[in-house]
Scaffold this motif. Sequence first.
Motif, short mmCIF file in Angstrom:
data_model
loop_
_atom_site.label_atom_id
_atom_site.label_comp_id
_atom_site.label_asym_id
_atom_site.label_seq_id
_atom_site.Cartn_x
_atom_site.Cartn_y
_atom_site.Cartn_z
N ALA A 158 -3.45 45.61 -28.74
CA ALA A 158 -3.04 45.39 -27.35
C ALA A 158 -4.25 45.09 -26.47
O ALA A 158 -5.41 45.18 -26.91
CB ALA A 158 -2.30 46.63 -26.84
N ALA A 159 -3.98 44.76 -25.20
CA ALA A 159 -5.07 44.38 -24.28
C ALA A 159 -6.11 45.49 -24.17
O ALA A 159 -7.32 45.21 -24.17
CB ALA A 159 -4.47 44.07 -22.91
N HIS A 160 -5.65 46.75 -24.11
CA HIS A 160 -6.63 47.84 -23.98
C HIS A 160 -7.49 47.94 -25.23
O HIS A 160 -8.69 48.21 -25.15
CB HIS A 160 -5.93 49.16 -23.68
N ALA A 161 -6.89 47.70 -26.40
CA ALA A 161 -7.65 47.77 -27.65
C ALA A 161 -8.63 46.60 -27.77
O ALA A 161 -9.73 46.75 -28.31
CB ALA A 161 -6.70 47.79 -28.84
N ARG A 162 -8.24 45.45 -27.26
CA ARG A 162 -9.15 44.30 -27.34
C ARG A 162 -10.39 44.52 -26.48
O ARG A 162 -11.49 44.09 -26.84
CB ARG A 162 -8.40 43.03 -26.91
N LEU A 163 -10.22 45.19 -25.36
CA LEU A 163 -11.38 45.53 -24.53
C LEU A 163 -12.33 46.43 -25.31
O LEU A 163 -13.55 46.23 -25.32
CB LEU A 163 -10.92 46.23 -23.26
N ILE A 164 -11.76 47.45 -25.96
CA ILE A 164 -12.59 48.40 -26.72
C ILE A 164 -13.29 47.68 -27.87
O ILE A 164 -14.49 47.90 -28.12
CB ILE A 164 -11.72 49.55 -27.24
N ARG A 165 -12.57 46.83 -28.55
CA ARG A 165 -13.19 46.08 -29.66
C ARG A 165 -14.32 45.19 -29.16
O ARG A 165 -15.39 45.12 -29.78
CB ARG A 165 -12.12 45.25 -30.37
N ALA A 166 -14.10 44.55 -28.02
CA ALA A 166 -15.14 43.67 -27.48
C ALA A 166 -16.39 44.48 -27.10
O ALA A 166 -17.52 44.05 -27.34
CB ALA A 166 -14.60 42.92 -26.26
N GLY A 167 -16.16 45.66 -26.51
CA GLY A 167 -17.29 46.51 -26.14
C GLY A 167 -18.07 46.96 -27.36
O GLY A 167 -19.31 46.96 -27.36
N ALA A 168 -17.36 47.36 -28.41
CA ALA A 168 -18.02 47.81 -29.64
C ALA A 168 -18.81 46.67 -30.27
O ALA A 168 -19.94 46.86 -30.73
CB ALA A 168 -16.99 48.36 -30.61
N GLY A 172 -22.75 46.34 -31.11
CA GLY A 172 -23.06 46.28 -32.54
C GLY A 172 -22.54 47.46 -33.31
O GLY A 172 -23.05 47.80 -34.39
N TRP A 173 -21.52 48.15 -32.79
CA TRP A 173 -20.95 49.32 -33.45
C TRP A 173 -19.81 48.92 -34.37
O TRP A 173 -19.07 47.96 -34.09
CB TRP A 173 -20.41 50.30 -32.42
N SER A 174 -19.64 49.66 -35.43
CA SER A 174 -18.55 49.41 -36.38
C SER A 174 -17.21 49.73 -35.72
O SER A 174 -16.99 50.84 -35.25
CB SER A 174 -18.74 50.28 -37.63
N TYR A 315 -10.37 51.58 -33.85
CA TYR A 315 -11.19 52.78 -33.72
C TYR A 315 -12.63 52.44 -34.06
O TYR A 315 -12.91 51.48 -34.77
CB TYR A 315 -10.67 53.90 -34.63
N VAL A 316 -13.53 53.28 -33.55
CA VAL A 316 -14.97 53.11 -33.80
C VAL A 316 -15.41 54.22 -34.73
O VAL A 316 -15.31 55.41 -34.39
CB VAL A 316 -15.76 53.18 -32.47
N ASP A 317 -15.89 53.85 -35.93
CA ASP A 317 -16.33 54.85 -36.91
C ASP A 317 -17.85 54.86 -37.07
O ASP A 317 -18.36 55.42 -38.04
CB ASP A 317 -15.64 54.62 -38.25
N GLU A 318 -18.53 54.27 -36.12
CA GLU A 318 -19.99 54.20 -36.18
C GLU A 318 -20.64 55.59 -36.33
O GLU A 318 -21.67 55.74 -36.95
CB GLU A 318 -20.51 53.53 -34.90
N PHE A 319 -19.99 56.61 -35.76
CA PHE A 319 -20.60 57.94 -35.69
C PHE A 319 -19.84 58.97 -36.52
O PHE A 319 -19.98 60.17 -36.31
CB PHE A 319 -20.64 58.39 -34.22
N MET A 320 -19.01 58.53 -37.47
CA MET A 320 -18.15 59.46 -38.18
C MET A 320 -18.93 60.43 -39.07
O MET A 320 -18.64 61.63 -39.09
CB MET A 320 -17.12 58.71 -39.03
N ALA A 321 -19.90 59.95 -39.80
CA ALA A 321 -20.65 60.83 -40.70
C ALA A 321 -21.38 61.90 -39.91
O ALA A 321 -21.86 61.64 -38.80
CB ALA A 321 -21.65 60.01 -41.52
N PRO A 322 -21.47 63.13 -40.45
CA PRO A 322 -22.13 64.21 -39.71
C PRO A 322 -23.54 63.84 -39.26
O PRO A 322 -23.95 64.17 -38.14
CB PRO A 322 -22.13 65.36 -40.71
N GLU A 323 -24.28 63.12 -40.12
CA GLU A 323 -25.65 62.78 -39.78
C GLU A 323 -25.73 61.71 -38.69
O GLU A 323 -26.78 61.49 -38.09
CB GLU A 323 -26.41 62.31 -41.02
#
Length: 515
Positions: A158-168, A172-174, A315-323
């Motif tokens: 949706a439009a809100h998700a496309r904004l988030i994807r564009a920001g990520a 350069g975030w996954s 969703y953004v999984d750039e920071f998923m791993a504990p490290e």
Amino acid sequence: MTTALWRDSGLAVTQAKDIREPRMDLQADVVVVGSGAGGAVVAYELARRGKRVLVLEAGPYVPSRDFSERFPEAMEQLYQDHGSQTNRSGDLLILQGACVGGSTVVNAGVCFRTPDFILRDWQRDFGLTGLTRDSMRPYFERVEKHLGVHENGEHEIAAHARLIRAGANKLGWSVKPFQRNIRDCALTGHCLSGCKTERKQSMLVSYLPWAVAHGTRIFADTRVTGILTDNGRATGVRAQVTGSDGEPVASVTVTAPRVVLAAGAVQTPLLLLRSGLANGSDQVGRHFACHPSLYVSARYPQPVHAWRGAMLGVYVDEFMAPEDGGFVLEDGGAGIVELSMTAEPGTGAPFMDFMEETRYLAGLVTLIHDHNVGRVRWDGDNKVIDYQLDDIDFPSMKNALKAAARLHLAAGAEQVHVPTSEPLVIRREADIDPMVEGLENQPHHLRMVSYHPQGSCRMGADPATSVVAESGETHEVPGLYIADASLLPTSIIVNPQITVYALATRIAEAIAASA
């Protein structure tokens, strides 16, 4: 008991209004307590193997045609405590479904397999050597096939998700499309109020009808009050049927050599504690976790209409791993009522001004890999959920909030509302760190909500530190099993429904093999 009225409702469910006798004595091979993600799967898997299965659900049966698509009404109709279940201090809303189908009726359909690093932690720290990536794969594949799990197509972004994807992408975030258990999504955005079109493959429209087709009997409005044992072995349950007016209708005794608790991470430990069972190690109710979440909304220069289209797109999984930080950011659509609670605009004219701007808002949900610091217990006849955001988890919460603000600004947002009890707004990158670092881990400061209670009857090889074995059977009571999110040894950082489905499938196999 009169002939059940289910023929008019679509699913064979006996409700309080169908019952005439004040007492019922029932027999089954397996009695399942709860009809959500764990209970429904266990019921189907055992019924299709020829077992006589009986499911008892404390909540009402609400057919899909009766979903109103109005969130406040859905909270009243479909949620535990009418949507008001909180921790002891009242600053964390803990949402759970309380109806036939459980939380699967009111979730957003998001499907993640258990992360590999979580499974490795469980093998190393809890001796769950059978729960490897390879051994769990067939169970994930089976439930994903049954539930039509697929990656969102472009029309489901949706439009809100496309904004988030564009920001990520700009940062350069996954960023990835969600996988969801929805067939031909109608894009109404009403997932949390129940899917009126029955396209979301909740237990109400999938495993429960399949279980019934194999002979399973389902009783709604029926709260289990105690687990029965004989010579230390589970032999059934006793329960109370209550009408919609709150008046008792009938008492029920079910005799069954296998009892499966799947009432969720709050009710399952409470039932064990009330029954005085499986708690020789004093572990029942302890180690509660819940992914305390923030909804971070932001105002964009153009209308977004966050309530239009698929509720969750990316969703953004750039920071998923504990490290890497130990948190996930999920794009989240929201209705006008929900958006009204994402900031502190004040009252009167300022509040009306804020509400007039809601079409410009988009939001992000933060999920953190919290530690299991909570406890579920009784205080007399009152349930208590002891859980406060721990100081050890506060840095993750702040880092998730910073990342959400940074992502919104990168996507073009003009201002980000910090979800606190005071009016805080971020308008530029330079404001993020000083404003978020100024927050304190104090009760009622953050606007937190939990969608994923888990971990209150954890699974492990050592009876001294866990409640159930890898098979799902309790260490202390033969024939008594648990098959819901309460058995997760640690929080899993992502939406847990697929993990529960897969583990319940595995546990059902163990029960069938033991019978």
